[in-house]
Scaffold this motif. Structure first.
Motif, PDB file in Angstrom:
ATOM      1  N   ALA A  97       0.813  -1.233  -0.020  1.00 27.39           N
ATOM      2  CA  ALA A  97       0.032   0.101   0.100  1.00 27.39           C
ATOM      3  C   ALA A  97       0.845   1.267   0.142  1.00 27.39           C
ATOM      4  O   ALA A  97       0.622   2.100  -0.761  1.00 27.39           O
ATOM      5  CB  ALA A  97      -0.811  -0.024   1.161  1.00 27.39           C
ATOM      6  N   GLU A  98       1.943   1.252   0.676  1.00 31.17           N
ATOM      7  CA  GLU A  98       2.720   2.434   0.831  1.00 31.17           C
ATOM      8  C   GLU A  98       3.340   2.721  -0.602  1.00 31.17           C
ATOM      9  O   GLU A  98       3.690   3.708  -0.875  1.00 31.17           O
ATOM     10  CB  GLU A  98       3.723   2.168   2.166  1.00 31.17           C
ATOM     11  N   LEU A  99       3.943   1.527  -0.989  1.00 30.14           N
ATOM     12  CA  LEU A  99       4.582   1.752  -2.206  1.00 30.14           C
ATOM     13  C   LEU A  99       3.809   1.777  -3.564  1.00 30.14           C
ATOM     14  O   LEU A  99       4.198   2.447  -4.486  1.00 30.14           O
ATOM     15  CB  LEU A  99       5.618   0.599  -2.555  1.00 30.14           C
ATOM     16  N   GLY A 100       2.457   1.348  -3.346  1.00 30.27           N
ATOM     17  CA  GLY A 100       1.604   1.644  -4.557  1.00 30.27           C
ATOM     18  C   GLY A 100       1.844   0.660  -5.469  1.00 30.27           C
ATOM     19  O   GLY A 100       1.839   1.026  -6.767  1.00 30.27           O
ATOM     20  N   VAL A 101       1.751  -0.686  -5.027  1.00 29.34           N
ATOM     21  CA  VAL A 101       1.923  -1.606  -6.187  1.00 29.34           C
ATOM     22  C   VAL A 101       0.789  -2.762  -5.921  1.00 29.34           C
ATOM     23  O   VAL A 101       0.180  -2.722  -4.958  1.00 29.34           O
ATOM     24  CB  VAL A 101       3.248  -2.573  -6.253  1.00 29.34           C
ATOM     25  N   ALA A 102       0.380  -3.420  -7.172  1.00 36.61           N
ATOM     26  CA  ALA A 102      -0.970  -4.176  -7.097  1.00 36.61           C
ATOM     27  C   ALA A 102      -0.535  -5.395  -6.005  1.00 36.61           C
ATOM     28  O   ALA A 102      -1.542  -5.612  -5.197  1.00 36.61           O
ATOM     29  CB  ALA A 102      -1.064  -5.019  -8.451  1.00 36.61           C
ATOM     30  N   ALA A 103       0.527  -5.794  -5.769  1.00 39.43           N
ATOM     31  CA  ALA A 103       0.814  -6.973  -4.754  1.00 39.43           C
ATOM     32  C   ALA A 103       2.468  -6.939  -4.630  1.00 39.43           C
ATOM     33  O   ALA A 103       3.119  -6.717  -5.418  1.00 39.43           O
ATOM     34  CB  ALA A 103       0.137  -8.260  -5.296  1.00 39.43           C
ATOM     35  N   LEU A 104       2.624  -7.288  -3.407  1.00 42.12           N
ATOM     36  CA  LEU A 104       4.080  -7.424  -2.848  1.00 42.12           C
ATOM     37  C   LEU A 104       4.117  -8.597  -2.055  1.00 42.12           C
ATOM     38  O   LEU A 104       3.451  -8.570  -0.911  1.00 42.12           O
ATOM     39  CB  LEU A 104       4.581  -5.992  -2.255  1.00 42.12           C
ATOM     40  N   TRP A 105       5.320  -9.297  -2.650  1.00 40.29           N
ATOM     41  CA  TRP A 105       5.436 -10.574  -1.614  1.00 40.29           C
ATOM     42  C   TRP A 105       6.761 -10.687  -1.169  1.00 40.29           C
ATOM     43  O   TRP A 105       7.698 -10.230  -1.777  1.00 40.29           O
ATOM     44  CB  TRP A 105       5.006 -11.924  -2.421  1.00 40.29           C
ATOM     45  N   LEU A 106       7.085 -11.274  -0.102  1.00 46.00           N
ATOM     46  CA  LEU A 106       8.273 -11.369   0.428  1.00 46.00           C
ATOM     47  C   LEU A 106       8.828 -12.911   0.335  1.00 46.00           C
ATOM     48  O   LEU A 106       8.052 -13.506   1.112  1.00 46.00           O
ATOM     49  CB  LEU A 106       8.798 -11.040   1.716  1.00 46.00           C
ATOM     50  N   LYS A 107       9.837 -13.392  -0.527  1.00 42.26           N
ATOM     51  CA  LYS A 107      10.223 -14.732  -0.398  1.00 42.26           C
ATOM     52  C   LYS A 107      11.382 -14.716   0.816  1.00 42.26           C
ATOM     53  O   LYS A 107      12.471 -14.193   0.565  1.00 42.26           O
ATOM     54  CB  LYS A 107      11.068 -15.091  -1.531  1.00 42.26           C
ATOM     55  N   GLU A 108      10.598 -15.307   1.853  1.00 35.25           N
ATOM     56  CA  GLU A 108      11.471 -15.273   3.095  1.00 35.25           C
ATOM     57  C   GLU A 108      12.157 -16.730   3.270  1.00 35.25           C
ATOM     58  O   GLU A 108      12.035 -17.549   3.519  1.00 35.25           O
ATOM     59  CB  GLU A 108      10.386 -15.027   4.277  1.00 35.25           C
ATOM     60  N   GLU A 109      13.625 -16.373   3.128  1.00 37.79           N
ATOM     61  CA  GLU A 109      14.505 -17.630   2.857  1.00 37.79           C
ATOM     62  C   GLU A 109      15.331 -17.727   4.328  1.00 37.79           C
ATOM     63  O   GLU A 109      15.935 -18.872   4.523  1.00 37.79           O
ATOM     64  CB  GLU A 109      15.445 -17.188   1.930  1.00 37.79           C
ATOM     65  N   SER A 110      14.981 -16.881   5.379  1.00 36.69           N
ATOM     66  CA  SER A 110      15.681 -17.355   6.676  1.00 36.69           C
ATOM     67  C   SER A 110      15.388 -18.346   7.391  1.00 36.69           C
ATOM     68  O   SER A 110      16.273 -19.170   8.136  1.00 36.69           O
ATOM     69  CB  SER A 110      15.667 -15.977   7.510  1.00 36.69           C
ATOM     70  N   PRO A 111      13.993 -19.173   7.161  1.00 38.94           N
ATOM     71  CA  PRO A 111      13.695 -20.528   7.567  1.00 38.94           C
ATOM     72  C   PRO A 111      14.815 -21.668   7.244  1.00 38.94           C
ATOM     73  O   PRO A 111      14.456 -22.537   7.670  1.00 38.94           O
ATOM     74  CB  PRO A 111      12.264 -20.740   7.286  1.00 38.94           C
ATOM     75  N   ASN A 112      15.335 -21.460   6.070  1.00 39.96           N
ATOM     76  CA  ASN A 112      16.490 -22.665   5.706  1.00 39.96           C
ATOM     77  C   ASN A 112      17.289 -22.980   6.894  1.00 39.96           C
ATOM     78  O   ASN A 112      17.865 -22.269   7.590  1.00 39.96           O
ATOM     79  CB  ASN A 112      17.203 -21.945   4.566  1.00 39.96           C
ATOM     80  N   PRO A 113      17.894 -24.495   6.503  1.00 40.65           N
ATOM     81  CA  PRO A 113      19.018 -24.544   7.395  1.00 40.65           C
ATOM     82  C   PRO A 113      20.135 -23.835   7.529  1.00 40.65           C
ATOM     83  O   PRO A 113      20.243 -23.021   6.133  1.00 40.65           O
ATOM     84  CB  PRO A 113      19.255 -26.201   6.884  1.00 40.65           C
ATOM     85  N   THR A 114      20.687 -23.349   8.583  1.00 36.91           N
ATOM     86  CA  THR A 114      21.733 -22.451   8.654  1.00 36.91           C
ATOM     87  C   THR A 114      21.420 -21.038   8.261  1.00 36.91           C
ATOM     88  O   THR A 114      22.124 -20.033   8.159  1.00 36.91           O
ATOM     89  CB  THR A 114      23.126 -22.675   7.947  1.00 36.91           C
ATOM     90  N   GLN A 115      19.827 -20.859   8.218  1.00 35.57           N
ATOM     91  CA  GLN A 115      19.310 -19.342   8.146  1.00 35.57           C
ATOM     92  C   GLN A 115      19.816 -18.654   6.908  1.00 35.57           C
ATOM     93  O   GLN A 115      19.681 -17.294   6.994  1.00 35.57           O
ATOM     94  CB  GLN A 115      19.551 -18.682   9.280  1.00 35.57           C
ATOM     95  N   SER A 116      19.979 -19.229   5.848  1.00 33.79           N
ATOM     96  CA  SER A 116      19.990 -18.450   4.475  1.00 33.79           C
ATOM     97  C   SER A 116      19.661 -19.552   3.418  1.00 33.79           C
ATOM     98  O   SER A 116      19.729 -20.674   3.343  1.00 33.79           O
ATOM     99  CB  SER A 116      21.364 -17.940   4.225  1.00 33.79           C
ATOM    100  N   PHE A 117      19.448 -18.822   2.062  1.00 29.34           N
ATOM    101  CA  PHE A 117      19.087 -19.642   1.130  1.00 29.34           C
ATOM    102  C   PHE A 117      20.044 -20.223   0.543  1.00 29.34           C
ATOM    103  O   PHE A 117      20.019 -20.999  -0.526  1.00 29.34           O
ATOM    104  CB  PHE A 117      18.307 -18.801  -0.025  1.00 29.34           C
TER     105      PHE A 117
END
Ligand SMILES: *Cc1c(COP(=O)(O)O)cnc(C)c1O
Ligand SMILES: [Zn+2]
Length: 408
Positions: A97-117
């Protein structure tokens, strides 16, 4: 030629996009035997499409091995697994809403083993080393790749040697040693760490799993594209912002989208891929702006985003080609923008981001302001790892917040 049983029967060979040579599966493969550039796996996609539907993936578990039909291993290969992949694609309604785009998603990769993609690529590379009969791996790392390699090597019973730039945050070194790896600190950047490996961990005894020096890490990172497609209901987003260091994920996503089109699993236009770098180390952005096919090494590379401090990406050609073929672009963001955006992901969406993650939001903000991203677009940004491993960056972000800069 009959491939060894460890491999997917639909894995045809490894191809070199630079010179067109190909390499079969009869021996361990590193880079192109003809020209020394990266190799990429090629599958018989028509056969895969005839045997598998995209809806059948739902029966194949929740981690990245659900995409096993397009990964290099045979169905019964006993892969070492630590729960890699299957990370959420989170809607960011407040920032959208703040940036004014139709949709925004975060691909959240920190749940991976050793906390990164990095876990995605190293899971495949270490299993690949096992499939090739190797007992020891080695790599240079700016932090997260080394940690992921150490974890999979430990679980697979392989020895692991890692060289890291001497200013790598201590958390990474402790983690890597804790996971049983031998770690050497090297003056300079990851390029210098790569050179130091030649004496200390020589091939062929030490299987080199550095970025794009073997073809399996790319296959692991490819699953990012499959996940984004599946999690968005097979309706591909218009733009994806990726924090590019060595570029494995960016090139991997592009492979995934091409494969998905050939499999007939999506008919949407391909997303634009936007390579995001730090202004203190932006070889891909510079080459993109110059219209060059190759990137020249960046002098005096400096950024708190250690994953982006790659002054001479080995796969520069593939990265630039993926960005251009997708109709994307390349953007460099400053350190302060990056830190403020990292604070914003935390403060308005609950994601304790790494600086590389902040960089993708900062880049979106720029392209939204310039109009290069329109209000109609559905956009994906990335958090590639946990902010917990970057105490110095977070200290700096909080100090800016305290002075009234950045988020309020
Ligand atoms: C390695 C890394 C990157 C860059 O990924 P590449 O695939 O090398 O481009 C981005 N973010 C984090 C947290 C990383 O560890
Ligand atoms: Zn070649």
């Amino acid at each position: 030629m009959c491939p060894p049983p460890a491999f997917n029967p639909n894995l045809v060979d490894f191809d070199c996009p630079a010179c067109g040579a190909s390499a079969d599966l009869s021996e361990p493969r590193t880079v192109c035997p003809a020209c020394g550039q990266p190799l990429v796996a090629r599958y018989d996609l028509a056969r895969i499409a005839a045997a598998t539907t995209r809806d059948s993936l739902a029966r194949s578990g929740t981690d990245l091995w659900r995409y096993r039909v397009v990964l290099p291993f045979a169905p019964d290969f006993p892969a070492v697994r630590l729960g890699e992949g299957g990370t959420p694609l989170l809607p960011l309604p407040r920032l959208a809403a703040e940036l004014g785009v139709a949709a925004l998603w975060l691909k959240e990769e920190s749940p991976n083993p050793t906390q990164s993609f990095k876990a995605r690529g190293l899971a495949l590379a270490v299993n690949g080393a096992v499939a090739f009969g190797k007992t020891a791996i080695a790599l240079p790392s700016a932090g997260n790749a080394g940690s992921a390699a150490a974890a999979y090597a430990a679980a697979a019973g392989l020895r692991c040697r890692i060289t890291v730039p001497e200013d790598t945050p201590e958390t990474f070194v402790i983690e890597q040693r804790g996971l049983g790896a031998e770690v050497r600190l090297v003056p300079g950047t990851i390029s210098d760490a790569g050179k130091a490996l030649a004496d200390w961990a020589p091939a062929p005894e030490w299987w080199n799993v550095a970025t794009f020096k073997e073809p399996f890490r790319l296959e692991g990172k490819k699953t990012l594209g499959y996940e984004i497609a599946e999690q968005s209901g097979w309706r591909l987003p218009e733009s994806i912002f990726y924090p590019a260091g060595g570029g494995t994920g960016l090139v991997g996503m592009w492979r995934a989208f091409l494969e998905l089109e050939n499999l007939g699993w999506t008919r949407d236009p391909m997303p634009r891929l936007i390579a995001v770098q730090a202004a203190g180390c932006a070889p891909v952005v510079r080459a993109f702006e110059q219209g060059a096919e190759r990137a020249t090494p960046w002098a005096d590379a400096a950024t708190v985003a250690s994953g982006l401090r790659v002054p001479a990406p080995f796969a520069d050609r593939l990265i630039l080609r993926a960005v251009r073929e997708s109709g994307g672009t390349a953007v460099a963001v400053g350190e302060e923008e990056m830190l403020d955006a990292m604070g914003e992901l935390a403060g308005s969406e609950g994601c304790f981001a790494c600086p590389e993650g902040g960089a993708t939001l900062a880049a979106l903000r720029r392209l939204r302001a310039s109009g290069e991203v329109s209000a109609r677009e559905r956009v994906v940004i990335y958090n590639t790892g946990s902010g917990l491993k970057y105490p110095e960056a977070w200290r700096a972000a909080l100090a800016r917040r305290g002075t009234g800069a950045g988020v309020s």
